[in-house]
Design a protein around this motif. Structure first.
Motif, PDB file in Angstrom:
ATOM      1  N   LYS A 173      -6.607  15.115  11.717  1.00 11.51           N
ATOM      2  CA  LYS A 173      -5.232  15.141  11.190  1.00 11.51           C
ATOM      3  C   LYS A 173      -5.290  15.536   9.733  1.00 11.51           C
ATOM      4  O   LYS A 173      -6.260  15.178   9.040  1.00 11.51           O
ATOM      5  N   TYR A 217     -10.202   8.359   6.376  1.00  8.29           N
ATOM      6  CA  TYR A 217      -9.161   9.072   5.618  1.00  8.29           C
ATOM      7  C   TYR A 217      -9.696   9.453   4.251  1.00  8.29           C
ATOM      8  O   TYR A 217      -9.876   8.588   3.394  1.00  8.29           O
ATOM      9  N   GLU A 249       8.335   3.329   5.856  1.00  9.71           N
ATOM     10  CA  GLU A 249       6.963   3.403   5.347  1.00  9.71           C
ATOM     11  C   GLU A 249       6.738   4.616   4.448  1.00  9.71           C
ATOM     12  O   GLU A 249       7.483   5.596   4.511  1.00  9.71           O
ATOM     13  N   ASP A 250       5.698   4.561   3.655  1.00 13.51           N
ATOM     14  CA  ASP A 250       5.033   5.688   2.982  1.00 13.51           C
ATOM     15  C   ASP A 250       5.982   6.658   2.248  1.00 13.51           C
ATOM     16  O   ASP A 250       6.060   7.848   2.595  1.00 13.51           O
ATOM     17  N   ASP A 308      -5.173   0.231   4.068  1.00 12.16           N
ATOM     18  CA  ASP A 308      -3.854  -0.262   4.512  1.00 12.16           C
ATOM     19  C   ASP A 308      -3.594  -1.702   4.062  1.00 12.16           C
ATOM     20  O   ASP A 308      -2.964  -2.500   4.776  1.00 12.16           O
ATOM     21  N   VAL A 332      -9.920   3.794   4.711  1.00 12.84           N
ATOM     22  CA  VAL A 332      -8.724   4.601   4.427  1.00 12.84           C
ATOM     23  C   VAL A 332      -8.474   4.702   2.921  1.00 12.84           C
ATOM     24  O   VAL A 332      -8.330   3.690   2.241  1.00 12.84           O
ATOM     25  N   LYS A 344       5.757  12.807   9.913  1.00 15.67           N
ATOM     26  CA  LYS A 344       5.364  11.876   8.830  1.00 15.67           C
ATOM     27  C   LYS A 344       5.006  12.686   7.580  1.00 15.67           C
ATOM     28  O   LYS A 344       5.070  13.901   7.573  1.00 15.67           O
ATOM     29  N   VAL A 385      -6.976  -1.599   7.980  1.00 15.98           N
ATOM     30  CA  VAL A 385      -7.568  -0.408   8.593  1.00 15.98           C
ATOM     31  C   VAL A 385      -8.719   0.059   7.689  1.00 15.98           C
ATOM     32  O   VAL A 385      -8.477   0.619   6.613  1.00 15.98           O
ATOM     33  N   PHE A 429      -5.493   6.698   0.967  1.00 14.80           N
ATOM     34  CA  PHE A 429      -4.264   7.390   1.376  1.00 14.80           C
ATOM     35  C   PHE A 429      -3.387   7.596   0.153  1.00 14.80           C
ATOM     36  O   PHE A 429      -2.542   6.756  -0.186  1.00 14.80           O
ATOM     37  N   ARG A 455       5.045   0.416  -0.286  1.00 16.51           N
ATOM     38  CA  ARG A 455       5.256  -0.020   1.104  1.00 16.51           C
ATOM     39  C   ARG A 455       4.712  -1.438   1.247  1.00 16.51           C
ATOM     40  O   ARG A 455       3.548  -1.700   0.934  1.00 16.51           O
ATOM     41  N   PHE A 489       0.838  -1.212   0.000  1.00 18.66           N
ATOM     42  CA  PHE A 489       0.000   0.000   0.000  1.00 18.66           C
ATOM     43  C   PHE A 489       0.867   1.254   0.000  1.00 18.66           C
ATOM     44  O   PHE A 489       2.093   1.182  -0.087  1.00 18.66           O
ATOM     45  N   ASN A 490       0.233   2.428   0.034  1.00 22.57           N
ATOM     46  CA  ASN A 490       0.857   3.750   0.163  1.00 22.57           C
ATOM     47  C   ASN A 490       2.146   3.898  -0.656  1.00 22.57           C
ATOM     48  O   ASN A 490       3.231   4.136  -0.102  1.00 22.57           O
TER      49      ASN A 490
HETATM   50  C1  BMA Z   1      -1.275   7.030   8.956  1.00 22.21           C
HETATM   51  C2  BMA Z   1      -0.049   6.399   8.333  1.00 22.21           C
HETATM   52  C3  BMA Z   1      -0.371   5.591   7.092  1.00 22.21           C
HETATM   53  C4  BMA Z   1      -1.624   4.768   7.222  1.00 22.21           C
HETATM   54  C5  BMA Z   1      -2.754   5.591   7.831  1.00 22.21           C
HETATM   55  C6  BMA Z   1      -4.036   4.805   8.051  1.00 22.21           C
HETATM   56  O1  BMA Z   1      -0.978   7.521  10.235  1.00 22.21           O
HETATM   57  O2  BMA Z   1       0.577   5.594   9.278  1.00 22.21           O
HETATM   58  O3  BMA Z   1       0.705   4.742   6.819  1.00 22.21           O
HETATM   59  O4  BMA Z   1      -2.010   4.339   5.940  1.00 22.21           O
HETATM   60  O5  BMA Z   1      -2.331   6.106   9.080  1.00 22.21           O
HETATM   61  O6  BMA Z   1      -3.849   3.726   8.930  1.00 22.21           O
END
Ligand code: BMA
Length: 318
Positions: A202, A232, A96-97, A294, A271, A146, A268, A273, A52, A36-37
């Motif tokens: 966020k 998200y 990650e990401d 995710d 989402v 991040k 998750v 992302f 990732r 993902f991401n």
């Molecule tokens: C965020 C990151 C991403 C993730 C998202 C949803 O904080 O950590 O890597 O895809 O949360 O879990």
């Protein structure tokens, strides 16, 4: 409901690719829990995704997947392309990401990514010319941080970084500057969360900023906390071309969010992302690559003129 139109039957700005998800753990050449991401970039006429990959210990690494049309026939490296550095400060629990830009000044690609270790998540930087060998430049700013990307160019001799520190529990998007990619300063909040809105909890940068004639196009994720976790979704903003700390437009509504099963069900739920974008100059389309729930990688496509027309009429934030 169909995910190509809204509740009133109007075409959505971002159309999901009909064969989504484009990458899933079942496609992977080795055992993976989730893919993902991804960061995205065009290299030698091909689309390269730096994906990732979460292994069965729950640690992530990054692996290249390449495709001629950016949609099908992905060729995936048979082993992890970039593993995390084995030290306690950076990446002991994985990396990650990634976000990728071609750095004009240095004639190489810069990859910003999150290193996970005891101190919390930090933004680290590596560079490459070919996605086969990589130079690690280490962490840029203190944790917790991040969702970072450099701009592809300098502003009056300084590199600029968009990132998302968490300070006093607040998760706003910031911009910082550096003469050398090592020492960072002139930190300012760029895109704050909006209490009460869909992006109240966020916000974080999606793909790297995209240069357009109207300004830097920012695609960001916004999170609202609900009884069953965060949702998200995706919003847009425009930054001044010369002075990128000035936000000139910000969408009030989200332009993309979880609808399909693979966005609702995964590790998750709920989402979408986005982390990579490529503009196809021939078709004038923007291909947005995003992590879904995710677990898998999705692709959504927007017409660049329609996208810019939309963002042009978004309000100027107060
Ligand atoms: C965020 C990151 C991403 C993730 C998202 C949803 O904080 O950590 O890597 O895809 O949360 O879990």
């Amino acid at each position: 409901m169909e995910s190509s139109v809204d509740h009133k039957g109007r075409k959505l700005l971002f159309q999901r690719y009909e064969k989504n998800p484009i990458l899933a753990p079942a496609n992977w050449p080795y055992l993976a829990n989730a893919v993902f991401n991804p960061g995205a970039v065009e290299v030698d006429g091909e689309t390269l995704l730096l994906v990732r990959v979460e292994d069965m210990r729950g640690f992530s690494h990054l692996t290249c997947a390449r495709s001629k049309d950016g949609k099908t026939n992905w060729e995936i490296d048979s082993t992890p392309t970039i593993r995390s550095a084995k030290n306690a400060q950076e990446g002991m629990w994985g990396i990650e990401d990634p976000r990728i830009v071609w750095l004009e000044e240095r004639q190489e690609y810069a990859i910003t990514y999150v290193s996970f270790s005891r101190g919390g998540p930090v933004v680290s930087l590596m560079t490459t010319k070919d996605f086969r060998t990589f130079i690690r430049l280490g962490a840029l700013l203190p944790p917790e941080d991040k969702d970072a990307s450099l701009f592809p160019c300098c502003f009056k001799g300084r590199f600029a970084l968009i990132h998302r520190p968490i300070i006093r529990g607040e998760a706003h998007i910031w911009i910082s500057f550096s003469p050398d990619l090592k020492y960072w300063g002139d930190h300012r909040v760029l895109i704050p969360t909006r209490p009460g809105w869909w992006d109240s909890h966020k916000v974080g940068l999606g793909p790297p900023p995209i240069r357009t004639s109207l300004g830097w196009l920012i695609i960001y994720h916004g999170v609202r906390l609900t009884a069953s976790g965060g949702v998200y979704r995706v919003g847009l903003a425009l930054l001044d071309l010369e002075e990128p700390w000035k936000v000139i437009r910000r969408s009030e509504e989200w332009v993309f969010g979880p609808m399909e099963n693979y966005e609702q069900v995964g590790d998750v739920p709920g989402v979408t992302f986005p982390s990579g974008a490529i503009i196809d100059k021939k078709t004038n389309e923007l291909r947005l690559y995003y992590g879904a729930a995710d677990k898998v990688v999705g692709l959504a496509i927007a017409d660049v003129d329609e996208l810019m027309e939309y963002v042009r009429f978004c309000p100027m934030p107060q």
